[in-house]
Each structure stands twice: as structure tokens, then as C-alpha cells.
Design a protein around this motif. Structure first.
Motif, PDB file in Angstrom:
ATOM      1  N   LYS A  38       0.837  -1.201   0.000  1.00 57.30           N
ATOM      2  CA  LYS A  38       0.000   0.000   0.000  1.00 57.30           C
ATOM      3  C   LYS A  38       0.877   1.259   0.000  1.00 57.30           C
ATOM      4  CE  LYS A  38      -3.819   0.017   2.353  1.00 57.30           C
ATOM      5  NZ  LYS A  38      -4.806   0.071   3.454  1.00 57.30           N
ATOM      6  N   GLN A  39       1.957   1.256   0.767  1.00 53.85           N
ATOM      7  CA  GLN A  39       2.868   2.403   0.818  1.00 53.85           C
ATOM      8  C   GLN A  39       3.547   2.616  -0.537  1.00 53.85           C
ATOM      9  OE1 GLN A  39       3.202   4.585   3.254  1.00 53.85           O
ATOM     10  NE2 GLN A  39       4.691   5.763   2.093  1.00 53.85           N
ATOM     11  N   LYS A  40       3.908   1.535  -1.207  1.00 56.44           N
ATOM     12  CA  LYS A  40       4.531   1.630  -2.515  1.00 56.44           C
ATOM     13  C   LYS A  40       3.562   2.232  -3.534  1.00 56.44           C
ATOM     14  CE  LYS A  40       7.542  -1.331  -5.149  1.00 56.44           C
ATOM     15  NZ  LYS A  40       7.918  -2.711  -5.446  1.00 56.44           N
ATOM     16  N   GLN A  41       2.278   1.833  -3.494  1.00 55.07           N
ATOM     17  CA  GLN A  41       1.271   2.386  -4.392  1.00 55.07           C
ATOM     18  C   GLN A  41       1.052   3.873  -4.118  1.00 55.07           C
ATOM     19  OE1 GLN A  41      -2.059  -0.158  -3.577  1.00 55.07           O
ATOM     20  NE2 GLN A  41      -1.552  -1.582  -5.235  1.00 55.07           N
ATOM     21  N   ARG A  42       1.033   4.260  -2.853  1.00 58.48           N
ATOM     22  CA  ARG A  42       0.822   5.666  -2.498  1.00 58.48           C
ATOM     23  C   ARG A  42       1.984   6.529  -2.980  1.00 58.48           C
ATOM     24  NH1 ARG A  42      -1.674   9.536  -0.044  1.00 58.48           N
ATOM     25  NH2 ARG A  42      -0.654  10.950   1.398  1.00 58.48           N
ATOM     26  N   THR A  43       3.206   6.053  -2.783  1.00 60.12           N
ATOM     27  CA  THR A  43       4.389   6.784  -3.241  1.00 60.12           C
ATOM     28  C   THR A  43       4.348   6.949  -4.758  1.00 60.12           C
ATOM     29  OG1 THR A  43       5.670   5.927  -1.390  1.00 60.12           O
ATOM     30  CG2 THR A  43       6.910   6.808  -3.250  1.00 60.12           C
ATOM     31  N   SER A  44       3.955   5.901  -5.458  1.00 60.54           N
ATOM     32  CA  SER A  44       3.843   5.964  -6.914  1.00 60.54           C
ATOM     33  C   SER A  44       2.788   6.989  -7.326  1.00 60.54           C
ATOM     34  CB  SER A  44       3.482   4.586  -7.467  1.00 60.54           C
ATOM     35  OG  SER A  44       3.223   4.656  -8.839  1.00 60.54           O
ATOM     36  N   MET A  45       1.642   7.007  -6.644  1.00 64.15           N
ATOM     37  CA  MET A  45       0.581   7.959  -6.949  1.00 64.15           C
ATOM     38  C   MET A  45       1.058   9.388  -6.714  1.00 64.15           C
ATOM     39  SD  MET A  45      -2.092  10.027  -5.370  1.00 64.15           S
ATOM     40  CE  MET A  45      -2.074   9.443  -3.731  1.00 64.15           C
ATOM     41  N   LEU A  46       1.766   9.641  -5.618  1.00 64.29           N
ATOM     42  CA  LEU A  46       2.249  10.986  -5.324  1.00 64.29           C
ATOM     43  C   LEU A  46       3.277  11.453  -6.352  1.00 64.29           C
ATOM     44  CD1 LEU A  46       2.557  10.883  -1.430  1.00 64.29           C
ATOM     45  CD2 LEU A  46       0.797  12.012  -2.795  1.00 64.29           C
ATOM     46  N   ASN A  47       4.067  10.533  -6.883  1.00 63.80           N
ATOM     47  CA  ASN A  47       5.073  10.892  -7.887  1.00 63.80           C
ATOM     48  C   ASN A  47       4.452  11.153  -9.255  1.00 63.80           C
ATOM     49  OD1 ASN A  47       7.200  10.776  -6.092  1.00 63.80           O
ATOM     50  ND2 ASN A  47       7.581   8.621  -6.475  1.00 63.80           N
ATOM     51  N   GLN A  48       3.236  10.656  -9.501  1.00 68.41           N
ATOM     52  CA  GLN A  48       2.592  10.803 -10.802  1.00 68.41           C
ATOM     53  C   GLN A  48       1.713  12.048 -10.904  1.00 68.41           C
ATOM     54  OE1 GLN A  48       0.502   7.162 -11.496  1.00 68.41           O
ATOM     55  NE2 GLN A  48       2.370   5.961 -11.768  1.00 68.41           N
ATOM     56  N   ILE A  49       1.606  12.818  -9.839  1.00 66.58           N
ATOM     57  CA  ILE A  49       0.785  14.034  -9.882  1.00 66.58           C
ATOM     58  C   ILE A  49       1.386  15.006 -10.885  1.00 66.58           C
ATOM     59  CG2 ILE A  49       0.009  16.045  -8.567  1.00 66.58           C
ATOM     60  CD1 ILE A  49      -0.001  14.293  -6.084  1.00 66.58           C
ATOM     61  N   LYS A  50       0.514  15.619 -11.700  1.00 67.82           N
ATOM     62  CA  LYS A  50       0.979  16.597 -12.680  1.00 67.82           C
ATOM     63  C   LYS A  50      -0.014  17.757 -12.749  1.00 67.82           C
ATOM     64  CE  LYS A  50      -0.907  13.779 -16.416  1.00 67.82           C
ATOM     65  NZ  LYS A  50      -1.479  12.805 -15.534  1.00 67.82           N
ATOM     66  N   LYS A  51       0.384  18.838 -13.393  1.00 68.51           N
ATOM     67  CA  LYS A  51      -0.483  20.011 -13.533  1.00 68.51           C
ATOM     68  C   LYS A  51      -1.775  19.621 -14.238  1.00 68.51           C
ATOM     69  CE  LYS A  51       3.001  23.616 -13.672  1.00 68.51           C
ATOM     70  NZ  LYS A  51       3.567  24.734 -14.443  1.00 68.51           N
ATOM     71  N   GLY A  52      -2.877  20.156 -13.724  1.00 66.65           N
ATOM     72  CA  GLY A  52      -4.171  19.890 -14.327  1.00 66.65           C
ATOM     73  C   GLY A  52      -4.929  18.735 -13.693  1.00 66.65           C
ATOM     74  N   ASP A  53      -4.264  17.942 -12.859  1.00 68.54           N
ATOM     75  CA  ASP A  53      -4.941  16.843 -12.169  1.00 68.54           C
ATOM     76  C   ASP A  53      -5.927  17.395 -11.151  1.00 68.54           C
ATOM     77  OD1 ASP A  53      -3.470  14.995 -13.556  1.00 68.54           O
ATOM     78  OD2 ASP A  53      -2.190  14.424 -11.866  1.00 68.54           O
ATOM     79  N   LYS A  54      -7.084  16.782 -11.074  1.00 68.15           N
ATOM     80  CA  LYS A  54      -8.044  17.126 -10.020  1.00 68.15           C
ATOM     81  C   LYS A  54      -7.772  16.171  -8.874  1.00 68.15           C
ATOM     82  CE  LYS A  54     -11.447  18.656 -13.303  1.00 68.15           C
ATOM     83  NZ  LYS A  54     -12.076  19.892 -13.126  1.00 68.15           N
ATOM     84  N   ILE A  55      -7.555  16.741  -7.673  1.00 67.99           N
ATOM     85  CA  ILE A  55      -7.158  15.930  -6.526  1.00 67.99           C
ATOM     86  C   ILE A  55      -8.064  16.203  -5.333  1.00 67.99           C
ATOM     87  CG2 ILE A  55      -4.737  15.827  -7.236  1.00 67.99           C
ATOM     88  CD1 ILE A  55      -4.192  17.946  -5.025  1.00 67.99           C
TER      89      ILE A  55
END
Length: 106
Positions: A38-55
Motif C-alpha cells: 500500500k505504501q509503494k502504491q501511495r508513493t507511486s501515486m504521489l510521484n505521478q501528480i501533474k499540472k491539471g490533475d483534479k485531486i
């Protein structure tokens, strides 16, 4: 006589340790391993954030990413309000930005 006592004691130690080894294996596969995944998935998600994403942030605030830094994210909440958060405060990416460049500085 001493040899017989040592041989019997050696067997008892292995029998005493076996339940602890079994408990550790159960804890590893039921608690530790899923948490690491779960921690690995969260880290991956945080690294994939880019401009224009709705969060959505951990506090429940919805917005669109307008700026990114190593540790911070600036989101636009409405037409006039921008807020800065730690990247770790992002809970989910609601919808990803389109692949084409989006001008968010209107």
C-alpha cells in the motif's frame, strides 16, 4: 548422561521456537507485506501528480493542481483561491489531466 540431557534440551528449544517463527510468518503475510504494498502504491501515486490533475486532500479539499515542487503542491480551489499543500497531503487523484497542455493561469 550429559549428552542425553543436551540432546533432549535441544529438541525442546526447537519446539519452543517453532510457534514464534510461525507467528512471525503469519504477521508478515497478513500485516507487514500488505502495508508495504500500500505504501509503494501511495508513493507511486504521489510521484505521478501533474499540472491539471483534479485531486482531493486528506482534509477533503477538492482542487486542481496548478504548480508542483519537490515537496509541495499548489491547487486552485475556485477561480480566485490557490492553496499550497505538502505533497503528502494529497489523498487521491480524482481525475488526471488531459494529455494536451492546459493553460490554468487564466
Amino acid at each position: 548422561m550429559w549428552l542425553a540431557a543436551d540432546a533432549a534440551g535441544g529438541g525442546n528449544i526447537i519446539q519452543m521456537i517453532w510457534p514464534f517463527v510461525l507467528m512471525f510468518a503469519v504477521f508478515y503475510f497478513l500485516l507487514i507485506r500488505p502495508q508495504q504494498k500500500k505504501q509503494k502504491q501511495r508513493t507511486s501515486m504521489l510521484n505521478q501528480i501533474k499540472k491539471g490533475d483534479k485531486i482531493t486532500t486528506i482534509g477533503g479539499l477538492h482542487g486542481t493542481v496548478v504548480e508542483l515542487a519537490d515537496d509541495t503542491v499548489v491547487i486552485r480551489v475556485n477561480d480566485t483561491t490557490k492553496m499550497t499543500f505538502e505533497r503528502s497531503a494529497v489523498n487521491t487523484i480524482v481525475s488526471a489531466a488531459p494529455t494536451a497542455a492546459v493553460d490554468l493561469e487564466k
